[in-house]
Design a protein around this motif. Structure first.
Motif, mmCIF file in Angstrom:
data_model
loop_
_atom_site.group_PDB
_atom_site.id
_atom_site.type_symbol
_atom_site.label_atom_id
_atom_site.label_comp_id
_atom_site.label_asym_id
_atom_site.label_seq_id
_atom_site.Cartn_x
_atom_site.Cartn_y
_atom_site.Cartn_z
ATOM 1 N N UNK A 247 -7.620 1.868 -3.814
ATOM 2 C CA UNK A 247 -6.900 2.625 -4.850
ATOM 3 C C UNK A 247 -5.394 2.729 -4.588
ATOM 4 N N UNK A 248 -4.995 2.726 -3.286
ATOM 5 C CA UNK A 248 -3.563 2.920 -3.000
ATOM 6 C C UNK A 248 -2.778 1.601 -2.949
ATOM 7 N N UNK B 87 0.853 -1.190 0.000
ATOM 8 C CA UNK B 87 0.000 0.000 0.000
ATOM 9 C C UNK B 87 0.883 1.232 0.000
ATOM 10 N N UNK B 88 0.505 2.218 -0.819
ATOM 11 C CA UNK B 88 1.217 3.493 -0.772
ATOM 12 C C UNK B 88 0.729 4.255 0.451
ATOM 13 N N UNK B 89 1.632 4.623 1.335
ATOM 14 C CA UNK B 89 1.251 5.372 2.541
ATOM 15 C C UNK B 89 2.147 6.585 2.707
ATOM 16 N N UNK B 90 1.816 7.452 3.677
ATOM 17 C CA UNK B 90 2.607 8.683 3.895
ATOM 18 C C UNK B 90 4.048 8.363 4.274
#
Ligand code: ATP
Ligand code: SF4
Length: 336
Positions: A69-70, A23-26
């Motif tokens: 989506x991420x 997952x794309x995360x901060x």
């Protein structure tokens, strides 16, 4: 290596190889599923067990291609009935989901639309699949038969009810009826009983097991509870921090667990003996690692009482220690 109890691939419904879902995360990429391989044959059931955050739901959603989506598919393949789910078009997926491949979710109330009666909901499900050319009376008969299959009493009355008029257990039965309506090959059940009280939970587990046996359905059952897994599975895969640590027949997991994490998880199951002896439950010390930068080597090493120097450097490969019993732990590397 793909963990597989059966040698023959002829009756294989699902084969996952080297699956990586991030997952794309901060704070970077969360490596939720990181190199998972397994397979399941027609009519058999596999429970995926692990602590909260170990990647179980991500794995289930990936099989259904229901990722947010991420999410990034960083590698691997998911072969369902001979086709890679990860490369299907939207149209091909639409034909698969709810028909050959279905899912039952944790919270039955959230999965049913409160403004539609049960009959209207089930009719809609059927009309998109095997009921497409059925008459109204045939559809009604089919819905009643479905509700009987999931052991709902007075099915005709239930068709005329709204979801809020049913108990949590009844709602989950309706959702299971919808999931089997179009004759799926594989059902994924993600913590389907955790919102239900213990006696209803036992009934739903029994029902899932019966349906699997009668319909030749394959079942993937996701749970954090090894005790629950024991009631519905032929095999158990123990997940930790995005990887499978151990996969074996259910009886072997309970009688001869090999991985230190599995042994510790087993001690967290409440038993009457422990209650009576006031032994209390063993908690697993520490917590899951941050999956944006998981520990090098074996991901379990910071919590493992058996950890050795090499465990900090070498990521263990799965080793088949007995027929159909796979362990990813350096303690068994001489058996590789
Ligand atoms: P639970 O039993 O609590 O549902 P789980 O074992 O099913 O846990 P996942 O829900 O798959 O685990 O989560 C695996 C990891 O991915 C966790 O670190 C979680 O915080 C993270 N994660 C899940 N969904 C997302 C998302 N949409 N964006 C970023 N990170 C996510
Ligand atoms: Fe423990 Fe090492 Fe085995 Fe990992 S590889 S479970 S740290 S003994």
């Amino acid at each position: 290596m793909t963990y597989s109890i059966q040698e023959s691939r002829t009756d294989e419904v699902l084969r996952i190889s080297g699956l990586k879902i991030y997952y794309k995360g901060d704070l970077g990429l969360v490596k939720a599923v990181d190199g998972v391989s397994l397979s399941i044959n027609r009519g058999s059931s596999l429970a995926i067990v692990g602590e909260s955050g170990s990647g179980k739901t991500t794995l289930g959603h990936a099989i259904m291609r229901l990722l947010p989506y991420n999410a990034v598919i960083a590698g691997g393949e998911i072969i369902f009935n001979g086709r890679n789910v990860l490369s299907l078009s939207k149209e091909e997926l639409r034909k698969l989901r709810g028909y050959r491949l279905t899912m039952v979710f944790q919270e039955p109330s959230a999965a049913l639309n409160p403004v539609f009666k049960i009959g209207s909901f089930l009719k809609d499900v059927l009309k998109k699949g095997k009921g497409a050319s059925m008459s109204e009376s045939e559809l009604k008969e089919e819905m009643i038969s479905l509700l009987r299959k999931v052991r709902i009493p007075s099915p005709e009355e239930v068709l005329n009810k709204y979801p809020h008029e049913l108990s949590g257990g009844m709602k989950q039965r309706v959702l299971i009826a919808a999931a089997i309506a179009n004759g799926p090959d594989l059902m994924i059940a993600d913590e389907p009983t955790s919102a239900l009280d213990v006696s209803v939970q036992a009934q739903i587990l029994k029902l899932l097991d019966e349906l699997r046996a009668k319909m030749g359905l394959s079942l993937i059952f996701i749970t954090h509870n090894l005790g629950v897994a024991a009631q519905v599975s032929d095999q158990i895969a123990v997940m930790y921090a995005g990887k499978i640590m151990e996969l074996a027949p259910t009886s072997s997991i309970f009688e001869t667990p090999k991985h230190p994490y599995t042994s510790m998880l087993l001690k967290t199951i409440p038993t009457i003996r422990r209650e009576l002896k006031k032994e209390g439950l063993a908690a697993i010390p520490g917590s899951l690692p941050d999956l944006t930068s998981p520990p090098p080597g074996c991901r379990f090493h910071p919590r493992c009482p058996m950890a050795m120097e090499d465990c900090r450097k070498v990521d263990p490969e799965p080793i088949e220690v007995e027929k159909g019993h796979f362990v990813s732990c350096l303690l068994y590397r001489d058996k590789a």
